[in-house]
Design a protein around this motif. Sequence first.
Motif, PDB file in Angstrom:
ATOM      1  N   LYS A 189       0.823  -1.200   0.000  1.00 51.98           N
ATOM      2  CA  LYS A 189       0.000   0.000   0.000  1.00 51.98           C
ATOM      3  C   LYS A 189       0.864   1.259   0.000  1.00 51.98           C
ATOM      4  N   ASP A 235       2.337   1.762  -3.364  1.00 58.82           N
ATOM      5  CA  ASP A 235       1.315   2.235  -4.293  1.00 58.82           C
ATOM      6  C   ASP A 235       1.025   3.731  -4.087  1.00 58.82           C
ATOM      7  N   ILE A 236       0.950   4.134  -2.795  1.00 60.98           N
ATOM      8  CA  ILE A 236       0.690   5.541  -2.470  1.00 60.98           C
ATOM      9  C   ILE A 236       1.830   6.427  -2.970  1.00 60.98           C
ATOM     10  N   ALA A 275      -6.651   5.975   0.316  1.00 62.78           N
ATOM     11  CA  ALA A 275      -5.445   5.138   0.303  1.00 62.78           C
ATOM     12  C   ALA A 275      -4.665   5.302   1.599  1.00 62.78           C
ATOM     13  N   TYR A 325      -3.936   2.616   4.555  1.00 67.41           N
ATOM     14  CA  TYR A 325      -2.586   2.400   5.095  1.00 67.41           C
ATOM     15  C   TYR A 325      -2.593   2.563   6.617  1.00 67.41           C
TER      16      TYR A 325
END
Length: 260
Positions: free
Chosen positions: A115, A118-119, A157, A161
């Motif tokens: 995550k 991805d962020i 997002a 997280y």
Amino acid sequence: LKPTSTSLHVTGTMWPGPWQVARVVSVGRRGCAIQALVERRVKPIVDKENELQKKATEVEAGIAALRAKEVDWQRRKNEAEELVAFQMAKKEESRLNICALRDRKIRGIESQKAKMSDIKQKAQDIGDVSIDDRLARVRESTSLEQYMQSCPNDGSALREYAELHHEDIQLSDEIKRIKSGIAKFEQVAEQQKKLADDAMQKLQNLQEELNGKDEELQTVSTSLEELQKQRKDNELYQESLERTVKWVQCVYPDVEISTE
């Protein structure tokens, strides 16, 4: 042969012939009281029997008391062993829970990394240079609720997280709590094991005492059996006396039998 006197003197031993009858109470020509003589011979046996019976009663009471203690210590031992088994079962259950939590923690960390990656990638794509600070605020927050209140405008997002991050913290805390419980289970199990070992030692000591009491009771029983044989011998002695006296009085009616 006839006696040289009309008075027969009787001794306390068995006789070789009709004249040595035995000690009896003073009697006339028509009979003699054999019972007094027999009782004189039996009295020491009766006294010894009474003494042994009293001893047997004392030994049996001692055995009963030891048996009661044995039952009590066996109960304590069983209870302690059951508690040991219970604590060890709880420990094993906790160990399995820790394994499951660690698996969840590993999967959660992997999800966190994915995550975060991805962020950061999305932030880089749009030129967001503040993403590291916002991720830091997630890690510095004391709880998920506190983060949500302090950063209400962060995107989904970052919230995901944050959830993964605080779930990881919760899992770590839960593992610590369970480990602490395991330490207590082990402590209690060790205490109960010591009690079970002590109870076992008590039972062994009691068994030794019981063996000694059983041997003592067997000795007393053997002595009583021997006294019963002596009683039987005296019954035979009495019958022999009676037959001999009857014979003497029948053959020599003028003979006076005395104990003097």
